[in-house]
Scaffold this active site. Structure first.
Site, PDB file in Angstrom:
ATOM      1  N   GLU A  76       0.835  -1.208   0.000  1.00  0.00           N
ATOM      2  CA  GLU A  76       0.000   0.000   0.000  1.00  0.00           C
ATOM      3  C   GLU A  76       0.870   1.259   0.000  1.00  0.00           C
ATOM      4  O   GLU A  76       0.495   2.284  -0.571  1.00  0.00           O
ATOM      5  CB  GLU A  76      -0.960  -0.001   1.191  1.00  0.00           C
ATOM      6  N   HIS A  84       1.556   2.183  -3.480  1.00  0.00           N
ATOM      7  CA  HIS A  84       0.449   2.980  -4.029  1.00  0.00           C
ATOM      8  C   HIS A  84       0.499   4.408  -3.487  1.00  0.00           C
ATOM      9  O   HIS A  84       0.315   5.376  -4.221  1.00  0.00           O
ATOM     10  CB  HIS A  84      -0.900   2.349  -3.650  1.00  0.00           C
ATOM     11  N   GLU A 138      -0.346  -0.378  -9.970  1.00  0.00           N
ATOM     12  CA  GLU A 138       0.100  -1.665  -9.433  1.00  0.00           C
ATOM     13  C   GLU A 138       1.607  -1.849  -9.621  1.00  0.00           C
ATOM     14  O   GLU A 138       2.270  -2.493  -8.812  1.00  0.00           O
ATOM     15  CB  GLU A 138      -0.695  -2.792 -10.105  1.00  0.00           C
TER      16      GLU A 138
END
Lengths: 494, 494
Positions: free
Chosen positions: B259, B262, B288
């Site tokens: 995460e 991201h 991604e």
């Protein structure tokens, strides 16, 4: 759709938008990363403009015009009454006023914070003046030009005016000052500096136990941490906050119970009517009556501590070792001369409010100039509380309210104290041996009674009428005086 | 105002609304009290309708019409290109389609959850069929009728179509299966059940240390807990989540790093352009690529663990006592046949995706019927992964995506893996001795490189063009295969 259904649809949208806006505000004060405030300001402005648009929808005015022509219907009357107030206020204030006000709030807040830090009232005075001018302009625009201050009060407690408060507060002042003198003249002295090293985790567990027992529904609510405690959201999702100090466990405990009182009110309002007057709080005074009742009458009582003292000692055995039950109870009910309103006890608190009311009244009547505020403030504190603030930072600059243009808000705290005491004696009268319940940790009879007599009505009755409906009596300071005497004189009798 | 300024104003409003909606979603999955979901659904619907209104504002169409007549301007081209896509998609799907889709998403989600629980695919099949029908209808409405599946892919990765993916995936499959056979044929076996009793508080402290070092800016972001980890918000306020298990510290650590990848992308996008293509992510594949690069190439590397193993042991001395460095590193890079995509390693993961792509492609071409899904699924798993799901709950029912009508989403995970590996070798090439930085806990050169070569472009280039711009090469599975061989064959060579 009938006109009423149309109105309902619009009100539901407004309510939904306001609940979103409220969540943004809650998040801002609890979780927002420190550098993310820029985006939040932008989000707040977006929501404000959408809400303003929704509230000024001219179809609402047309629906109200139509429905107001029909014969009065008791069920919808409070809904139409409050919808009309809201629509008129939203539409009669032009966008230019709203913009000026929003910008001033932001500027004045920063000016206030700087002035308080630097103890520099003159740098803040021009912002206050502009707020006062805007407030007077709003009174003109909304057709409230005779006694402009009354409009400000009406924002928070519809139906209450300054003459009414004048009467209530002067009676309260006359009766309260001698009681306070008696308390402060006592040789009994509470000590509040005896609490050290209460771990935050255990404080949190303890106060969650207490507030759950009082009736707060944590399946529809939370408690988190913020700089200043507050309660936001609504009964569908009630978000309270508190703050923790290891050496002051009573602060977070009682502030949490105070917010729980607000939360219980929200959670007791009819959930299916959150969008109209039947599911909204009756006003700030009524809201404060609930927070104060649970904080003071209930949770500072002997009966409450009969149940919770053993649990408190179990959670903090070493910290409370050497502190007697009497010392604990006295600390919970300590009274002192404190220049700061938010740090003051429930006896002197009312005098802090009376001073602010006297100032606001004079400002709006043109009898006091902004630059005279510090002197007037200090003189009032000397006269009523027997203390002189050392500087303006702990004097006239202590509260944030005026920087947001919130005049007429302060009185509601004291009106809430009056209603709380009045509800308290009514409940004691109607619920035999109520305090025995408390000493068993059971608060359900009181909560049920409040649900039935206060919460379930929503804003059907505003403050003054609510007092009559729930207590059978007009709002008066008598119960508050009686309560303060009952609670404090025996404690401070030596 | 110029047409561009007008467009900008409208885009800023849309962005502001979407950021509010995103916060509601984040709060729903992290903090919302368990009984408060009803109000949140209502708030979500309110925001969805306001956002739909803002996106279908006909003035946007008029501005775009006008600007598209002017000669192409390199700076504004990507902005206009993506604004046109968004406007057309918002306006060409009628309200009736949008409503049907929203209702179906909610119904299908519950049907999916029940079907998975009861291992009952047939009860869920009709919902899937309706989603497929709606998706085909959308392709017609949006003028994508020739290869309807391509529209679905385009939603997530503009410019990519199923023929492109077919080529990439068939090459990947051909190369990957022998590598996997080599790994799984090895006598080396990773053990992942050796981690016990890692306290959540210490896991949280450790992962906050790691993710901060990687470059996540906690002054503009947070990490909280949710059932499934995700990253939401934008660079102005990035909200990641993770989950903790005392006996599986690698799960929360690597999901947090994923995460963080991201989050680093969001935080690297130009903050002043969040409202248009220059400040938005290039697509799901690109997103991604960032999460996978940080999770896999960086954080599962020897160099990374040279720095973090001592710290990990310091935080959990007794828990790691008796676990050798080799055992730890092997557990971090364990490969196994697992029927569940989200529990699978980075080698087999790609085969899970290829299977889903093959299914979606056939569904949209009418070559596979919904009721044939379980058999096809199981046959593919047997062929590619050598395992047979014991039931549909751990087979075709394992993923939530299709219940939300998200077809065409799965391929982006694997496209992201390809780009991640390609970026990895480009960075290694351009940044001498990069991994020596990692072994000192310094990731700044890599982050700066990604900021410069990927993040700063926003969505100026979509996936395929971004690959060329950032790596000098068309997107291909070659680097991914090379990376998996480099990383895994030495580990599993016996």
């Amino acid at each position: 759709m009938t006109p009423f259904e149309e109105l309902t649809e619009k009100q539901k949208r407004i309510q939904s938008l306001e609940s979103i806006s409220s969540l943004l505000g809650w998040d801002e004060q609890t979780l927002l990363p420190e550098d993310s405030a820029d985006q939040r300001q932008d989000q707040n402005a977006t929501m404000a403009s959408i809400i303003h648009e929704a509230k000024t929808d001219l179809q609402i005015g047309a629906i109200l015009d139509q429905m107001e022509k029909e014969p009065r219907d008791e069920k919808t009357y409070p809904i139409l009454r409050d919808a009309r107030i809201e629509f008129d206020r939203a539409t009669k204030l032009p966008a230019s006023w709203v913009e000026k006000h929003a910008r001033l709030c932001s500027e004045a807040y920063h000016a206030w914070a700087a002035a308080r830090k630097n103890n520099d009232f003159p740098s803040y005075a021009p912002y206050l003046q502009r707020h006062l001018d805007l407030a007077l302009e709003a009174s003109d625009l909304l057709g409230w030009s005779e006694k402009p201050y009354d409009l400000q009060i009406d924002f928070y407690d519809p139906g209450v005016d300054s003459a009414t408060i004048d009467n209530l507060f002067s009676e309260l002042k006359t009766e309260l000052v001698p009681v306070l003198d008696q308390i402060l003249g006592s040789s009994v002295q509470a000590r509040t500096d005896i609490f050290k090293g209460f771990s935050v985790d255990k404080q949190k567990a303890f106060l969650e136990d207490v507030t759950s027992s009082l009736g707060f529904n944590y399946k529809r609510g939370r408690i988190d941490i913020s700089l200043h405690p507050f309660c936001s959201g609504n009964g569908a999702d009630t978000r309270m906050t508190t703050r923790f100090h290891e050496d002051n466990p009573l602060d977070s405990l009682f502030s949490s119970i105070h917010e729980t009182g607000h939360g219980l009110y929200e959670q007791g309002l009819p959930l299916h009517s959150l969008h109209n007057a039947l599911g909204k709080a009756a006003g700030m005074g009524a809201h404060e009556s609930q927070s104060r009742l649970w904080e003071n009458q209930v949770s500072r009582s002997r009966a409450f501590w009969e149940h919770y003292e053993p649990k408190f000692r179990e959670a903090f055995p070493s910290q409370l070792d050497g502190i007697s039950s009497d010392e604990l109870y006295l600390a919970i009910n300590s009274v002192s001369r404190n220049p700061i309103r938010v740090d003051s006890d429930e006896v002197t608190y009312n005098l802090h409010i009376i001073i602010r009311f006297e100032i606001e009244k004079r400002l709006f009547a043109g009898e006091l100039k902004i630059e005279e505020l510090p002197d007037f403030w200090n003189a009032q504190y000397k006269e009523l509380l027997g203390i002189e603030p050392r500087n303006d930072a702990e004097g006239v600059l202590q509260d944030v309210h005026w920087s947001g243009g919130s005049f007429g808000y302060f009185p509601s705290y004291c009106l809430g104290n009056m209603l709380a005491a009045q509800l308290w004696y009514t409940a004691l009268d109607q619920l035999p041996n109520l305090q025995d319940d408390f000493s068993r940790g059971d608060f359900s009879r009181l909560l049920t009674w409040l649900r039935e007599n206060v919460h379930k009505h929503g804003a059907r009755y505003h403050l003054l009428e609510l007092s009559k409906q729930a207590t059978g009596q007009a709002l008066s300071p008598k119960s508050l005086i009686r309560y303060l005497q009952d609670r404090y004189l025996p404690l401070y009798q030596k």
